[in-house]
Design an enzyme around this catalytic site. Structure first.
Site, short mmCIF file in Angstrom:
data_model
loop_
_atom_site.label_atom_id
_atom_site.label_comp_id
_atom_site.label_asym_id
_atom_site.label_seq_id
_atom_site.Cartn_x
_atom_site.Cartn_y
_atom_site.Cartn_z
CB SER A 1 7.03 5.83 -11.78
OG SER A 1 7.11 4.58 -12.43
CE1 TYR B 1 1.89 4.90 -11.13
CE2 TYR B 1 3.59 4.00 -12.57
CZ TYR B 1 3.16 4.40 -11.32
OH TYR B 1 4.03 4.29 -10.24
CE LYS C 1 3.47 7.89 -9.81
NZ LYS C 1 3.50 8.45 -8.45
P1 NAP Z 1 0.67 1.16 -2.57
O1 NAP Z 1 1.27 -0.02 -1.88
O2 NAP Z 1 -0.48 0.95 -3.47
O3 NAP Z 1 0.29 2.26 -1.44
C1 NAP Z 1 -0.32 3.45 -1.85
C2 NAP Z 1 -0.46 4.42 -0.67
O4 NAP Z 1 -1.13 5.59 -1.18
C3 NAP Z 1 -1.29 3.86 0.47
O5 NAP Z 1 -0.78 4.29 1.71
C4 NAP Z 1 -2.67 4.46 0.21
O6 NAP Z 1 -3.33 4.68 1.44
C5 NAP Z 1 -2.33 5.80 -0.45
N1 NAP Z 1 -3.40 6.21 -1.35
C6 NAP Z 1 -3.79 5.59 -2.49
N2 NAP Z 1 -4.86 6.21 -3.01
C7 NAP Z 1 -5.15 7.24 -2.16
C8 NAP Z 1 -6.17 8.23 -2.15
N3 NAP Z 1 -7.13 8.26 -3.08
N4 NAP Z 1 -6.17 9.13 -1.14
C9 NAP Z 1 -5.24 9.08 -0.17
N5 NAP Z 1 -4.25 8.16 -0.14
C10 NAP Z 1 -4.22 7.25 -1.12
O7 NAP Z 1 1.76 1.91 -3.43
P2 NAP Z 1 3.37 1.93 -3.35
O8 NAP Z 1 3.89 0.88 -4.24
O9 NAP Z 1 3.81 2.03 -1.94
O10 NAP Z 1 3.63 3.30 -4.13
C11 NAP Z 1 3.96 4.52 -3.47
C12 NAP Z 1 4.37 5.51 -4.55
O11 NAP Z 1 5.50 5.00 -5.25
C13 NAP Z 1 3.29 5.74 -5.60
O12 NAP Z 1 3.28 7.10 -5.98
C14 NAP Z 1 3.76 4.89 -6.77
O13 NAP Z 1 3.28 5.37 -8.01
C15 NAP Z 1 5.25 5.02 -6.65
N6 NAP Z 1 6.02 3.94 -7.27
C16 NAP Z 1 5.92 2.67 -6.81
C17 NAP Z 1 6.68 1.68 -7.42
C18 NAP Z 1 6.65 0.25 -6.95
O14 NAP Z 1 7.36 -0.59 -7.56
N7 NAP Z 1 5.88 -0.09 -5.93
C19 NAP Z 1 7.54 1.98 -8.48
C20 NAP Z 1 7.60 3.31 -8.93
C21 NAP Z 1 6.84 4.27 -8.30
P3 NAP Z 1 -4.90 4.37 1.68
O15 NAP Z 1 -5.26 3.15 0.88
O16 NAP Z 1 -4.99 4.19 3.17
O17 NAP Z 1 -5.60 5.59 1.23
#
Ligand code: NAP
Length: 247
Positions: free
Chosen positions: A140, A153, A157
């Site tokens: 991130s 967070y 990261k």
């Molecule tokens: P999200 O919409 O919250 O989805 C998170 C995913 O991780 C879901 O598939 C969830 O599946 C899984 N997950 C969460 N907790 C878990 C656990 N305890 N055990 C197993 N699986 C788990 O997040 P996202 O925005 O797609 O983010 C994906 C990655 O990108 C993350 O690492 C986040 O930090 C990073 N990121 C996102 C952004 C952004 O703007 N969205 C920016 C920078 C970095 P279940 O709920 O089915 O377990």
């Protein structure tokens, strides 16, 4: 299993991870996906190629037990190219130290750091026969810039970034690793950010504006950039990267 590319992916049920699963399947990889839930719609569209494991990555004893079993080694057996995409992550707890429950801190460190590092070691050990093993940590911008309210967070990261830097120095020629920031992506995590009180996250209005002004990347756009980079010749040339700097 037919494919020569085997990908292990965490967090495939929604958001960036669902789009990453789709992108990897489209590239011909068989995918072993770990989340707490299942993605029935994706599994139905790729019969026999998406193998789902329901596991809470915050439950480290359960993860340790699963890693000591045969599923992972069976999945990568015979593959020339093995990919690990550590995508699952969580934002909470948000707020200053006074607002952080110790159990919530432990949960975030487990999901965001311990599980990805455990999977990295286990995947490399299980893929000793592979000639090309690649690990991407989904990082991130918060790994590289500090934000008030996001100390957990940001720290977790940044740990992924530094893990990639150190692993890259181990000199394993069959292994490439990079910690990749995916941009600001329109997912549940962004909705969670916008629902945070300003008292806990004073920079929230910046994220409100990104959504309002249509500045968020779609999960598909971001996933395509991450997947294209992961499969490119250049992958791993630097241990950290940001998709906003990639073509
Ligand atoms: P999200 O919409 O919250 O989805 C998170 C995913 O991780 C879901 O598939 C969830 O599946 C899984 N997950 C969460 N907790 C878990 C656990 N305890 N055990 C197993 N699986 C788990 O997040 P996202 O925005 O797609 O983010 C994906 C990655 O990108 C993350 O690492 C986040 O930090 C990073 N990121 C996102 C952004 C952004 O703007 N969205 C920016 C920078 C970095 P279940 O709920 O089915 O377990």
């Amino acid at each position: 299993m037919s494919s020569q590319i085997r990908a292990i992916l965490t967090g495939h049920t929604r958001g960036l991870g669902a789009a990453l699963a789709e992108a990897l399947l489209a590239q011909g990889a068989d995918v072993l996906a770990i989340s707490r839930k299942r993605n029935d719609e994706l599994a139905a569209r790729h019969p026999g190629r998406l193998h789902e494991i329901e596991l809470d990555l915050a439950d480290l004893p359960k993860l340790t037990e699963w890693l000591s079993g045969e599923t992972l080694s069976g999945f990568v057996s015979g593959a020339a190219r093995v990919l690990l995409v550590n995508n699952a992550g969580m934002l909470a707890p948000v707020g200053s130290l006074a607002d952080q429950e110790p159990a919530a801190v432990a949960r975030a460190v487990s999901v965001n750091v311990a599980a990805p590092l455990m999977l990295a070691a286990a995947v490399v050990q299980a893929s000793a026969q592979a000639t090309d093993t690649r690990i991407v940590h989904v990082s991130s911008g918060a790994a590289r810039n500090a934000y008030p309210g996001w100390s957990i967070y940001c720290a977790t990261k940044a740990a992924l970034d530094h893990h990639a830097r150190a692993v890259a120095l181990d000199g394993n020629r069959a292994l490439r690793i990079c910690s990749v920031a995916p941009g600001v992506v329109d997912t549940d995590m962004q909705a969670e950010i916008r629902s945070t009180g300003l008292d806990r996250f004073p920079m929230r209005e910046r994220f409100d504006a990104l959504k309002r002004d249509g500045q968020l990347a779609t999960p598909e756009e971001s996933a395509r950039k991450v997947a294209d980079y992961l499969l490119s010749e250049a992958f791993g040339d630097t241990p950290t990267a940001d998709v906003r700097d990639l073509n």
